[in-house]
Design a protein around this motif. Structure first.
Motif, PDB file in Angstrom:
ATOM      1  N   ILE A  72      47.760  36.669  52.556  1.00 29.70           N
ATOM      2  CA  ILE A  72      47.675  35.219  52.446  1.00 29.70           C
ATOM      3  C   ILE A  72      46.226  34.817  52.215  1.00 29.70           C
ATOM      4  O   ILE A  72      45.328  35.281  52.923  1.00 29.70           O
ATOM      5  N   ILE A  73      46.002  33.977  51.220  1.00 36.90           N
ATOM      6  CA  ILE A  73      44.678  33.401  51.007  1.00 36.90           C
ATOM      7  C   ILE A  73      44.647  32.106  51.806  1.00 36.90           C
ATOM      8  O   ILE A  73      45.288  31.118  51.450  1.00 36.90           O
ATOM      9  N   SER A  74      43.905  32.126  52.918  1.00 30.72           N
ATOM     10  CA  SER A  74      44.084  31.080  53.926  1.00 30.72           C
ATOM     11  C   SER A  74      43.648  29.702  53.437  1.00 30.72           C
ATOM     12  O   SER A  74      44.171  28.696  53.901  1.00 30.72           O
ATOM     13  N   GLU A  75      42.694  29.649  52.520  1.00 27.19           N
ATOM     14  CA  GLU A  75      42.248  28.333  52.049  1.00 27.19           C
ATOM     15  C   GLU A  75      43.375  27.573  51.373  1.00 27.19           C
ATOM     16  O   GLU A  75      43.369  26.341  51.334  1.00 27.19           O
ATOM     17  N   PHE A  76      44.316  28.306  50.779  1.00 28.60           N
ATOM     18  CA  PHE A  76      45.396  27.650  50.052  1.00 28.60           C
ATOM     19  C   PHE A  76      46.740  27.832  50.747  1.00 28.60           C
ATOM     20  O   PHE A  76      47.717  27.219  50.346  1.00 28.60           O
ATOM     21  N   GLY A  77      46.795  28.704  51.742  1.00 31.91           N
ATOM     22  CA  GLY A  77      48.045  28.950  52.439  1.00 31.91           C
ATOM     23  C   GLY A  77      49.085  29.626  51.562  1.00 31.91           C
ATOM     24  O   GLY A  77      50.281  29.447  51.764  1.00 31.91           O
ATOM     25  N   LEU A  78      48.625  30.385  50.595  1.00 29.58           N
ATOM     26  CA  LEU A  78      49.542  31.030  49.650  1.00 29.58           C
ATOM     27  C   LEU A  78      49.310  32.532  49.661  1.00 29.58           C
ATOM     28  O   LEU A  78      48.201  32.989  49.944  1.00 29.58           O
ATOM     29  N   SER A  79      50.353  33.293  49.354  1.00 21.19           N
ATOM     30  CA  SER A  79      50.178  34.724  49.198  1.00 21.19           C
ATOM     31  C   SER A  79      49.425  34.966  47.886  1.00 21.19           C
ATOM     32  O   SER A  79      49.382  34.103  47.020  1.00 21.19           O
ATOM     33  N   ARG A  80      48.865  36.147  47.767  1.00 26.27           N
ATOM     34  CA  ARG A  80      47.932  36.371  46.661  1.00 26.27           C
ATOM     35  C   ARG A  80      48.604  36.205  45.299  1.00 26.27           C
ATOM     36  O   ARG A  80      47.992  35.709  44.350  1.00 26.27           O
ATOM     37  N   TYR A  81      49.882  36.590  45.213  1.00 25.00           N
ATOM     38  CA  TYR A  81      50.557  36.473  43.917  1.00 25.00           C
ATOM     39  C   TYR A  81      50.884  35.019  43.597  1.00 25.00           C
ATOM     40  O   TYR A  81      50.699  34.559  42.469  1.00 25.00           O
ATOM     41  N   GLN A  82      51.364  34.276  44.622  1.00 27.38           N
ATOM     42  CA  GLN A  82      51.631  32.852  44.404  1.00 27.38           C
ATOM     43  C   GLN A  82      50.349  32.113  44.062  1.00 27.38           C
ATOM     44  O   GLN A  82      50.351  31.194  43.240  1.00 27.38           O
ATOM     45  N   PHE A  83      49.255  32.547  44.697  1.00 26.71           N
ATOM     46  CA  PHE A  83      47.956  31.944  44.383  1.00 26.71           C
ATOM     47  C   PHE A  83      47.627  32.142  42.913  1.00 26.71           C
ATOM     48  O   PHE A  83      47.233  31.217  42.215  1.00 26.71           O
ATOM     49  N   ARG A  84      47.865  33.353  42.421  1.00 28.51           N
ATOM     50  CA  ARG A  84      47.560  33.659  41.021  1.00 28.51           C
ATOM     51  C   ARG A  84      48.428  32.816  40.096  1.00 28.51           C
ATOM     52  O   ARG A  84      47.934  32.219  39.138  1.00 28.51           O
ATOM     53  N   LEU A  85      49.738  32.766  40.426  1.00 27.76           N
ATOM     54  CA  LEU A  85      50.656  32.005  39.573  1.00 27.76           C
ATOM     55  C   LEU A  85      50.235  30.535  39.504  1.00 27.76           C
ATOM     56  O   LEU A  85      50.167  29.943  38.426  1.00 27.76           O
ATOM     57  N   LYS A  86      49.942  29.964  40.670  1.00 27.26           N
ATOM     58  CA  LYS A  86      49.614  28.537  40.700  1.00 27.26           C
ATOM     59  C   LYS A  86      48.264  28.262  40.062  1.00 27.26           C
ATOM     60  O   LYS A  86      48.069  27.227  39.415  1.00 27.26           O
ATOM     61  N   ALA A  87      47.333  29.201  40.259  1.00 28.52           N
ATOM     62  CA  ALA A  87      46.011  29.005  39.666  1.00 28.52           C
ATOM     63  C   ALA A  87      46.112  29.050  38.152  1.00 28.52           C
ATOM     64  O   ALA A  87      45.506  28.237  37.443  1.00 28.52           O
ATOM     65  N   LEU A  88      46.909  29.986  37.634  1.00 25.02           N
ATOM     66  CA  LEU A  88      47.039  30.092  36.178  1.00 25.02           C
ATOM     67  C   LEU A  88      47.794  28.892  35.617  1.00 25.02           C
ATOM     68  O   LEU A  88      47.615  28.533  34.456  1.00 25.02           O
ATOM     69  N   ALA A  89      48.646  28.267  36.429  1.00 18.27           N
ATOM     70  CA  ALA A  89      49.376  27.088  35.973  1.00 18.27           C
ATOM     71  C   ALA A  89      48.584  25.807  36.225  1.00 18.27           C
ATOM     72  O   ALA A  89      49.128  24.712  36.091  1.00 18.27           O
ATOM     73  N   ASN A  90      47.313  25.961  36.609  1.00 19.83           N
ATOM     74  CA  ASN A  90      46.433  24.804  36.859  1.00 19.83           C
ATOM     75  C   ASN A  90      46.963  23.881  37.949  1.00 19.83           C
ATOM     76  O   ASN A  90      46.785  22.678  37.880  1.00 19.83           O
ATOM     77  N   GLU A  91      47.612  24.454  38.965  1.00 19.38           N
ATOM     78  CA  GLU A  91      48.118  23.613  40.049  1.00 19.38           C
ATOM     79  C   GLU A  91      47.151  23.560  41.227  1.00 19.38           C
ATOM     80  O   GLU A  91      47.384  22.822  42.182  1.00 19.38           O
ATOM     81  N   LEU A  92      46.082  24.372  41.182  1.00 20.17           N
ATOM     82  CA  LEU A  92      45.097  24.366  42.258  1.00 20.17           C
ATOM     83  C   LEU A  92      43.802  23.777  41.709  1.00 20.17           C
ATOM     84  O   LEU A  92      43.156  24.390  40.867  1.00 20.17           O
ATOM     85  N   PRO A  93      43.436  22.579  42.169  1.00 15.79           N
ATOM     86  CA  PRO A  93      42.244  21.942  41.629  1.00 15.79           C
ATOM     87  C   PRO A  93      40.997  22.781  41.899  1.00 15.79           C
ATOM     88  O   PRO A  93      40.806  23.286  43.008  1.00 15.79           O
ATOM     89  N   GLY A  94      40.160  22.918  40.909  1.00 14.60           N
ATOM     90  CA  GLY A  94      38.885  23.615  41.066  1.00 14.60           C
ATOM     91  C   GLY A  94      38.977  25.119  40.977  1.00 14.60           C
ATOM     92  O   GLY A  94      37.970  25.795  41.122  1.00 14.60           O
ATOM     93  N   VAL A  95      40.164  25.666  40.741  1.00 16.45           N
ATOM     94  CA  VAL A  95      40.314  27.115  40.647  1.00 16.45           C
ATOM     95  C   VAL A  95      40.599  27.473  39.198  1.00 16.45           C
ATOM     96  O   VAL A  95      41.522  26.922  38.596  1.00 16.45           O
ATOM     97  N   HIS A  96      39.781  28.339  38.624  1.00 14.31           N
ATOM     98  CA  HIS A  96      40.138  28.840  37.298  1.00 14.31           C
ATOM     99  C   HIS A  96      39.716  30.280  37.169  1.00 14.31           C
ATOM    100  O   HIS A  96      38.883  30.782  37.916  1.00 14.31           O
ATOM    101  N   LYS A  97      40.282  30.948  36.212  1.00 19.02           N
ATOM    102  CA  LYS A  97      40.101  32.386  36.087  1.00 19.02           C
ATOM    103  C   LYS A  97      38.681  32.699  35.649  1.00 19.02           C
ATOM    104  O   LYS A  97      38.141  32.048  34.746  1.00 19.02           O
ATOM    105  N   ALA A  98      38.088  33.689  36.329  1.00 13.70           N
ATOM    106  CA  ALA A  98      36.718  34.055  36.002  1.00 13.70           C
ATOM    107  C   ALA A  98      36.673  34.749  34.655  1.00 13.70           C
ATOM    108  O   ALA A  98      37.555  35.534  34.311  1.00 13.70           O
ATOM    109  N   SER A  99      35.638  34.417  33.889  1.00  8.54           N
ATOM    110  CA  SER A  99      35.460  35.068  32.597  1.00  8.54           C
ATOM    111  C   SER A  99      33.986  34.992  32.233  1.00  8.54           C
ATOM    112  O   SER A  99      33.401  33.928  32.276  1.00  8.54           O
ATOM    113  N   TRP A 100      33.386  36.138  31.970  1.00 10.78           N
ATOM    114  CA  TRP A 100      31.955  36.090  31.600  1.00 10.78           C
ATOM    115  C   TRP A 100      31.622  37.203  30.650  1.00 10.78           C
ATOM    116  O   TRP A 100      32.458  38.061  30.380  1.00 10.78           O
TER     117      TRP A 100
END
Lengths: 100, 106
Positions: A72-100
């Motif tokens: 569980i990623i405690s800041e979001f209360g989500l399991s790591r996979y759900q966190f990834r799914l929601k982050a990629l769907a832009n449902e978590l404000p301020g979270v985006h995939k790292a790219s450099w």
């Protein structure tokens, strides 16, 4: 529909909330070294009579989307996979995939 | 510089405690104060899971308008169907001996 484990966790959370003040009072007496040992022992016995779902350690933060108990990623209360799914769907404000 | 007498240091600590209104506890006896000082964790604990509205919960709210719970209807009819075919849940054991017999049969 939440899973049985989530329902159990909700039950524990409400039990902790309902008994917290009383438990704290007994804890204060039981851990206070300035009080007579007999009183402290009585308070400890009272603490032992509380049920399983009144102790704050029985509460576990589970995934709010799936009820999963691990990773569980405690800041979001989500399991790591759900966190990834929601982050990629832009449902978590301020979270985006790292790219450099 | 000469060393300061311990008694004077103790007096200083006591005075400091008086001024800043903290407990004077030179021997560090456990008073259990931390259990009273800590914030209550229950109120934030019960807010962890978001409130979800289900059909059953809506129907239990006591309004005039009810929604047909198709999932529950399907479940109940499945149970009925299984019972009709003799595939339902086993009877509850009334005594320890009965319970043992049932577990052995399996």
């Amino acid at each position: 529909m939440p899973t049985a484990r989530v329902l159990r966790d909700i039950k524990a959370r409400h039990g902790v909330n309902a008994n917290e003040i009383l438990r704290r009072a007994y804890l204060y007496v039981a851990r206070n070294q300035t009080l007579p040992p007999q009183v402290r022992f009585q308070a400890q016995l009272q603490l032992n009579t509380f049920g399983r779902y009144t102790r704050p350690t029985t509460v576990k933060n589970r995934c709010t989307a799936t009820g999963k108990g691990r990773g569980i990623i405690s800041e979001f209360g989500l399991s790591r996979y759900q966190f990834r799914l929601k982050a990629l769907a832009n449902e978590l404000p301020g979270v985006h995939k790292a790219s450099w | 510089m000469a060393a300061i007498a311990p008694a004077r240091l103790a007096a200083l600590t006591r005075m400091r405690c008086e001024i800043f209104q903290t407990a004077y506890n030179p021997t560090s006896v456990r008073t259990g104060a931390k259990y009273l000082r800590a914030r209550l964790r229950g109120p934030s604990m019960i807010q962890y899971y978001p409130d979800e509205l289900s059909v059953a919960r809506f129907n239990r709210m006591g309004g005039d308008f009810k929604i047909q719970d198709w999932d529950e209807y399907q479940r109940l009819s499945d149970v009925e169907e299984k019972k009709r075919r003799g595939k339902g849940a086993p009877k509850k054991a009334k005594s320890p001996a009965e319970s043992r017999r049932q577990s052995r049969k399996r």
